[in-house]
Design a protein around this motif. Structure first.
Motif, short mmCIF file in Angstrom:
data_model
loop_
_atom_site.label_atom_id
_atom_site.label_comp_id
_atom_site.label_asym_id
_atom_site.label_seq_id
_atom_site.Cartn_x
_atom_site.Cartn_y
_atom_site.Cartn_z
N ILE A 1 -6.52 30.98 27.10
CA ILE A 1 -6.55 30.17 28.33
C ILE A 1 -5.76 28.87 28.18
O ILE A 1 -4.98 28.49 29.04
CB ILE A 1 -8.01 29.88 28.75
CG1 ILE A 1 -8.80 31.17 28.97
CG2 ILE A 1 -8.05 28.98 29.99
CD1 ILE A 1 -8.27 32.10 30.04
N HIS A 2 -5.95 28.17 27.06
CA HIS A 2 -5.32 26.85 26.87
C HIS A 2 -4.12 26.88 25.94
O HIS A 2 -3.53 25.84 25.66
CB HIS A 2 -6.35 25.84 26.35
CG HIS A 2 -7.38 25.49 27.38
ND1 HIS A 2 -7.07 24.84 28.55
CD2 HIS A 2 -8.71 25.71 27.41
CE1 HIS A 2 -8.17 24.68 29.26
NE2 HIS A 2 -9.18 25.20 28.59
N LYS A 3 -3.79 28.04 25.40
CA LYS A 3 -2.67 28.22 24.48
C LYS A 3 -2.91 27.39 23.20
O LYS A 3 -3.83 26.58 23.13
CB LYS A 3 -1.33 27.85 25.11
CG LYS A 3 -1.10 28.48 26.47
CD LYS A 3 -1.04 29.98 26.39
CE LYS A 3 -0.82 30.58 27.77
NZ LYS A 3 -1.49 31.82 27.97
N ASN B 1 -24.69 22.05 37.51
CA ASN B 1 -23.72 22.01 36.43
C ASN B 1 -22.38 22.63 36.80
O ASN B 1 -21.47 22.68 35.98
CB ASN B 1 -24.29 22.67 35.17
CG ASN B 1 -25.32 21.78 34.53
OD1 ASN B 1 -24.97 20.78 33.92
ND2 ASN B 1 -26.59 22.11 34.69
N ASP B 2 -22.27 23.13 38.01
CA ASP B 2 -21.00 23.60 38.56
C ASP B 2 -20.37 24.74 37.77
O ASP B 2 -19.16 24.79 37.59
CB ASP B 2 -20.03 22.41 38.67
CG ASP B 2 -18.97 22.65 39.72
OD1 ASP B 2 -19.22 23.42 40.67
OD2 ASP B 2 -17.88 22.07 39.60
N PHE B 3 -21.19 25.66 37.27
CA PHE B 3 -20.65 26.83 36.60
C PHE B 3 -20.15 27.81 37.65
O PHE B 3 -20.77 27.99 38.69
CB PHE B 3 -21.73 27.52 35.76
CG PHE B 3 -22.13 26.73 34.55
CD1 PHE B 3 -21.28 26.60 33.46
CD2 PHE B 3 -23.36 26.11 34.50
CE1 PHE B 3 -21.65 25.87 32.36
CE2 PHE B 3 -23.74 25.37 33.39
CZ PHE B 3 -22.88 25.25 32.31
N CYS B 4 -19.01 28.44 37.37
CA CYS B 4 -18.47 29.38 38.35
C CYS B 4 -18.59 30.83 37.90
O CYS B 4 -18.44 31.74 38.70
CB CYS B 4 -17.02 29.04 38.67
SG CYS B 4 -15.93 29.17 37.25
N LEU B 5 -18.83 31.05 36.60
CA LEU B 5 -18.92 32.41 36.08
C LEU B 5 -20.13 32.54 35.17
O LEU B 5 -20.51 31.60 34.47
CB LEU B 5 -17.68 32.76 35.24
CG LEU B 5 -16.37 32.91 35.98
CD1 LEU B 5 -15.22 33.00 34.98
CD2 LEU B 5 -16.39 34.13 36.87
N LEU C 1 -8.89 28.50 40.47
CA LEU C 1 -9.08 29.94 40.71
C LEU C 1 -8.28 30.79 39.72
O LEU C 1 -8.77 31.80 39.23
CB LEU C 1 -8.70 30.29 42.15
CG LEU C 1 -8.88 31.75 42.55
CD1 LEU C 1 -10.33 32.20 42.37
CD2 LEU C 1 -8.43 31.97 43.98
N ARG C 2 -7.07 30.37 39.42
CA ARG C 2 -6.24 31.14 38.48
C ARG C 2 -6.93 31.20 37.11
O ARG C 2 -6.97 32.25 36.47
CB ARG C 2 -4.86 30.52 38.35
CG ARG C 2 -3.97 31.26 37.38
CD ARG C 2 -2.57 30.63 37.32
NE ARG C 2 -1.79 31.22 36.27
CZ ARG C 2 -1.04 32.31 36.40
NH1 ARG C 2 -0.99 32.93 37.56
NH2 ARG C 2 -0.35 32.78 35.38
N GLN C 3 -7.47 30.07 36.66
CA GLN C 3 -8.15 30.06 35.37
C GLN C 3 -9.40 30.94 35.41
O GLN C 3 -9.71 31.62 34.44
CB GLN C 3 -8.50 28.64 34.95
CG GLN C 3 -8.96 28.57 33.51
CD GLN C 3 -9.29 27.17 33.07
OE1 GLN C 3 -10.32 26.64 33.48
NE2 GLN C 3 -8.42 26.59 32.26
N THR C 4 -10.10 30.93 36.53
CA THR C 4 -11.27 31.80 36.68
C THR C 4 -10.87 33.26 36.49
O THR C 4 -11.52 34.00 35.75
CB THR C 4 -11.91 31.61 38.07
OG1 THR C 4 -12.31 30.25 38.22
CG2 THR C 4 -13.13 32.51 38.25
N LYS C 5 -9.79 33.67 37.14
CA LYS C 5 -9.32 35.05 37.01
C LYS C 5 -8.88 35.35 35.58
O LYS C 5 -9.14 36.44 35.06
CB LYS C 5 -8.18 35.30 37.99
CG LYS C 5 -8.63 35.32 39.44
CD LYS C 5 -7.46 35.53 40.39
CE LYS C 5 -7.93 35.54 41.83
NZ LYS C 5 -6.81 35.73 42.77
N ASP C 6 -8.23 34.38 34.94
CA ASP C 6 -7.80 34.56 33.54
C ASP C 6 -9.00 34.72 32.62
O ASP C 6 -8.99 35.56 31.71
CB ASP C 6 -6.95 33.38 33.07
CG ASP C 6 -5.54 33.39 33.65
OD1 ASP C 6 -5.12 34.44 34.19
OD2 ASP C 6 -4.87 32.34 33.55
N ILE C 7 -10.03 33.92 32.83
CA ILE C 7 -11.24 34.01 32.00
C ILE C 7 -11.85 35.40 32.14
O ILE C 7 -12.21 36.04 31.15
CB ILE C 7 -12.26 32.92 32.37
CG1 ILE C 7 -11.75 31.54 31.94
CG2 ILE C 7 -13.62 33.20 31.72
CD1 ILE C 7 -12.56 30.37 32.48
#
Length: 125
Positions: free
Chosen positions: A63-65, A27-31, A101-107
C-alpha cells in the motif's frame, strides 16, 4: 437456562453489539476482516501470530511502497485474536482505516491475494 436469564443474556449481547458499533463508528474504521487458518492447520499460536505480522508488513509495503514504510507509514489498523467458541479455532479480526477509496480497494485486493496465496495454511478472509 430460565426464560428470565435468557432475556438478560440477550440484552447483554445487544448492549455489547451496540457499544461495539458505536466504537467502530467513533474510530472511523472503513473495513473489517476475519482472517482464519485451515481447520487442520498444525500452526501453533506463535506461528500464527508471526504469519499475521508478516501479512501486515507485506500489506504496508504494497500500500505505501518501500519508501513510505521506511518513513514509518503503515495502514492504520486494530488487530485482535479470538479463539472461537471451541477455544481451538484461533483466528484474527482486523479493522482497517484507509485514506481514500482507492486505498480501500487496494487493501481489499492485496489482503485477499496475499492471505490466500502467501500465508501458510490460510483459510478464509
Amino acid at each position: 437456562m430460565k426464560l428470565k436469564e435468557q432475556k438478560e443474556q440477550k440484552s447483554k449481547i445487544q448492549i455489547y453489539k451496540d457499544e461495539f458499533a458505536k466504537w467502530t463508528k467513533q474510530n472511523d474504521f472503513c473495513l473489517f476482516g476475519t482472517f482464519t487458518w485451515k481447520y487442520e492447520s498444525r500452526l501453533n499460536e506463535a506461528e500464527r501470530k508471526k504469519a499475521l505480522a508478516r501479512f501486515l508488513n507485506a500489506m504496508d509495503r504494497k500500500i505505501h511502497k518501500g519508501k513510505g514504510v521506511k518513513e514509518g507509514k503503515r495502514v492504520e489498523r486494530f488487530v485482535f485474536f479470538e479463539q472461537g467458541r471451541s477455544r481451538t479455532n484461533l483466528h484474527a479480526h482486523i479493522f482497517f482505516k484507509s485514506e481514500n477509496l482507492r486505498q480501500t480497494k487496494d487493501i481489499i485486493s492485496q489482503a485477499q491475494d496475499f492471505w490466500k496465496n502467501k500465508v501458510t495454511d490460510a483459510g478464509g478472509v
